[in-house]
Design a protein around this motif. Structure first.
Motif, short mmCIF file in Angstrom:
data_model
loop_
_atom_site.label_atom_id
_atom_site.label_comp_id
_atom_site.label_asym_id
_atom_site.label_seq_id
_atom_site.Cartn_x
_atom_site.Cartn_y
_atom_site.Cartn_z
N THR A 154 0.81 -1.23 0.00
CA THR A 154 0.00 0.00 0.00
C THR A 154 0.84 1.28 0.00
OG1 THR A 154 -0.33 0.41 2.39
CG2 THR A 154 -1.79 -1.20 1.34
N ARG A 162 -9.41 -0.97 1.45
CA ARG A 162 -9.58 -2.01 0.42
C ARG A 162 -10.61 -3.04 0.85
NH1 ARG A 162 -3.30 -3.28 -1.49
NH2 ARG A 162 -2.88 -1.20 -2.38
N ASP A 166 -14.31 -1.48 0.67
CA ASP A 166 -14.80 -1.17 -0.68
C ASP A 166 -14.73 -2.44 -1.53
OD1 ASP A 166 -15.37 -0.29 -3.23
OD2 ASP A 166 -13.96 1.40 -3.18
N THR A 197 -15.18 -2.94 -4.56
CA THR A 197 -14.50 -2.77 -5.84
C THR A 197 -12.98 -2.83 -5.69
OG1 THR A 197 -14.38 -0.34 -5.73
CG2 THR A 197 -16.39 -1.32 -6.64
N LYS A 198 -12.50 -2.80 -4.45
CA LYS A 198 -11.06 -2.87 -4.20
C LYS A 198 -10.62 -4.23 -3.65
CE LYS A 198 -10.44 1.52 -5.20
NZ LYS A 198 -9.71 1.94 -6.44
N LYS A 240 -7.61 -6.05 -4.99
CA LYS A 240 -6.28 -5.56 -4.64
C LYS A 240 -5.80 -6.09 -3.29
CE LYS A 240 -5.19 -1.31 -5.58
NZ LYS A 240 -5.16 0.18 -5.60
#
Length: 279
Positions: A79, A194, A197, A199-200, A203
């Motif tokens: 990160t 992360r 969310d 959508t993360k 990752k």
């Protein structure tokens, strides 16, 4: 009045091989610092845009001249923003002549060779700017923290890296190495973001949590690796990375300074083209 910070204040002292040298500690660098900020996030972004335009022109000269080579190494804890730095700093740069190489866990074929075998194949060609998103330094960080190599092998690998980078430098490669220095608190916030969310989620890797448990060990491993391999022809710079805009701005400033130190010119015009008119 405090003296204004210079880029070289963040350069890791040059290594003296295995003979020791100046003491280097990451604790001397504030990961939340913004020594080169223009005053606000917006001002930093505007300055970055100006740098990006200059980098685009310099990279075009590099590619047209096809003589020099440029290597940017990005390392840092999870990160710390390696991907984000690439997106922000190079968004104006023509992808022609720009290449990104990422080094993950070695494949069986890669592991069957020496640890630099897969790296040398990704070194920049003449006229190319190559970015290592993680690099050969993974092989002196992860194995050390996991106890997979002993102190003697670690010293040998440091020496191999210094020799490898010397070879590249003597072959016309300008090398810049940036350690994106993030705090443990900032990493926690970014990892949590992360998770929160969906959508993360792609990752996020549970291995990041395991590595976080060894935070202090990795900090020590980075300190030693940077101190052992920062040289005049391949210097390391500590880039405060808690602030994303400032991180991007500092990496761009370092890279632009390197480009400006090179004798980059467009090739001379061709006599055969003078006076030519396209019908």
């Amino acid at each position: 009045m405090a003296k204004r910070k210079q880029l070289d204040d963040f350069r890791v002292p040059f290594s003296n091989g295995d003979k020791g040298g100046k003491v280097f500690s990451l604790a001397d660098f504030d990961p939340a610092g913004k020594p080169f900020s223009a005053g606000s996030k917006q001002a930093d972004r505007e300055r970055l845009m100006a740098y990006a335009a200059q980098l685009d022109e310099m990279q075009e000269r590099l590619h047209a001249q096809r003589r020099e080579r440029v290597l940017l190494v990005l390392q840092g804890m999870d990160t710390s923003g390696k991907d984000g730095t690439i997106r922000a700093v190079f968004h104006e740069v023509d992808p022609l002549g720009l290449r990104i190489a990422t080094f993950r866990v070695p494949t069986p074929d890669e592991a069957a060779h020496d640890f630099l075998w897969r790296v040398h194949r990704q070194a920049p060609a003449a006229g190319e700017l190559t970015i290592f998103n993680r690099s050969h330094y993974e092989d002196v960080l992860v194995p050390r923290v996991r106890g997979e190599i002993d102190a003697d092998e670690l010293k040998r690998r440091y020496a191999h890296i210094r020799h490898f980078e010397t070879l590249m430098a003597q072959s016309g490669t300008a090398i810049l190495k940036c350690f994106l220095h993030i705090s443990k608190d900032a990493q926690r916030e970014r990892l949590q973001a992360r998770i929160d969310d969906e959508t993360k989620h792609w990752k996020f890797d549970l291995a990041d949590i395991e590595a976080r448990r060894h935070w202090d060990d990795y900090q020590l491993a980075y300190e030693e690796a940077l101190a052992a391999t920062s040289t005049e022809h391949a210097p390391w710079y500590v880039v405060p990375a808690d602030s994303k805009p400032h991180r991007n701005l500092m990496v761009a400033a370092l890279l632009l300074r390197m480009f400006q130190s090179l004798d980059l010119r467009y090739p001379p015009g061709k006599e055969s083209l003078k006076g030519l008119t396209i019908a």
